[in-house]
Design an enzyme around this catalytic site. Sequence first.
Site, mmCIF file in Angstrom:
data_model
loop_
_atom_site.group_PDB
_atom_site.id
_atom_site.type_symbol
_atom_site.label_atom_id
_atom_site.label_comp_id
_atom_site.label_asym_id
_atom_site.label_seq_id
_atom_site.Cartn_x
_atom_site.Cartn_y
_atom_site.Cartn_z
ATOM 1 N N SER A 135 37.221 -9.156 19.899
ATOM 2 C CA SER A 135 37.404 -8.202 20.988
ATOM 3 C C SER A 135 37.107 -8.895 22.324
ATOM 4 C CB SER A 135 36.524 -6.968 20.751
ATOM 5 O OG SER A 135 36.969 -5.868 21.500
ATOM 6 N N HIS A 150 38.411 -1.570 13.899
ATOM 7 C CA HIS A 150 38.292 -2.507 15.017
ATOM 8 C C HIS A 150 37.193 -3.538 14.792
ATOM 9 C CE1 HIS A 150 38.751 -3.945 19.081
ATOM 10 N NE2 HIS A 150 37.468 -3.740 19.323
#
Length: 474
Positions: free
Chosen positions: A81, A216
């Site tokens: 990320s 995620h």
Amino acid sequence: MDPGTARTLFCLPYAGGGAGAYTGLLRALSALPAVPGLSVVPVQLPGRESRIAEPPAFTIAEIADEVAPATDEPYALYGHSMGARLAFEVVRELRRRGLRGPSRLYVGGAHPPDRRVPLAAAVDLPDDAFIDQLVRRSGALPELRDLPELRELMMPVLRSDFTWIKNYSFVPEPAIDCPIVAFTGLDDGEVGAADMLGWARHTTAGFRLRTLRGGHLFVKDRPAELAELIATDLTNVHALPASNGHARREADEHDRAEPDGHALPQQDGHLLPEPDELHLWLGPADGHAEVLRRYAGRAATGTSHAGGLTLVGAADGGGIGVSLLRALDAFGLDGGLDGGPDGGPDGGPDGGPDKVCRDELSDDEREQIEDAAEEDRGWLALRAVTAKRALLAADGHGADPTRVGFPDLADPGPWRAQCAPGDPRGDPGLDRLARWQVVHLPLHTSRGEALGAVAVPHDRVRLRFDMPATEQAG
């Protein structure tokens, strides 16, 4: 360990995360015999865990300072990320210093650096709304909503990190010269496979994408699966089908060879697609025969050619349809549809132009395109035609393309078709096409922007994509 294999893997955390985010990956990699001696070094950013007393601010130069002493030997970087963007900038900073670059850049769950991060705008919200966005969209701890002590500890770091993401401005430079391997989570609603494909434009040395089961934060939730993929990639081990149908690993010089100078798809894990998996390869048209040979008789395959490029798809039975169009071949200078009669169902392997043709669109699709903003019309037409060609390649049997349509050409997808009722002029069995799902693939190659589409008879698929260095960042 091979002398060219990375000795150290530096790991950079996601927003709000610390070195502890990589505990599971460190343990999983340490347990794998394929990477003996690999040192996993999670980089601890200020303001968290062992550096909790420091202000939660950092610079790319400071992070590069921690990596620089290890650049005398082969090393790799993994960033998740926010950490992916940090790792990318560290690679560029080390290049500016004249230091050795990494053997691999691994990026997980991250928008490419030239794209904005939609979630970053949430940093301007009040605390409760900000936390709600993080929990719902990025897998942050739900306890942040209810535990004041945890919120007090984490909020300064989260706001600092997301402010950095929001303020980040990509500065164009030459693409990096190390391979990029991207990872995405199948259930990640924030950064999908199509987003991750955008990383391909930032390297000249080859690109891969792998999809893991998970959301995620798969780096924290699925560390063993991620470790297997990284270890296999680092050691450059091929998986070939054994006589009993299961995968066996083999790394002899024959299978590492590159015929005609084109890099072969080094299939990691199983050579054959798993039931929920889709394998794709994009490369020069004269190099795809070897790819097909590896799947011959053992998986459903499809190919499409455009402008000297070939897209190959393979799936575990059930069929597959593939389509590829280059934007330059599809549009006129005015961005409109090309109405010429030479728009065939698939471009030829000789690289000739493959024109989007009005005759392939349904009345509803034409109306959608005409109602769209002028600058969007060409892109919508390209999406419609690539999706339709993939669908008809999968199960069309010569059907009239105007009797198959998509209700919302602006929908990011996946798409399912709507078919006109059968009549004496058409195919009365077109309703069978409703079982197919079409996925779009924005592709960035040395020969320009392209769009691929793949039709598969599954609700969801894990995408595995390979692009050799010959097609990178022109």
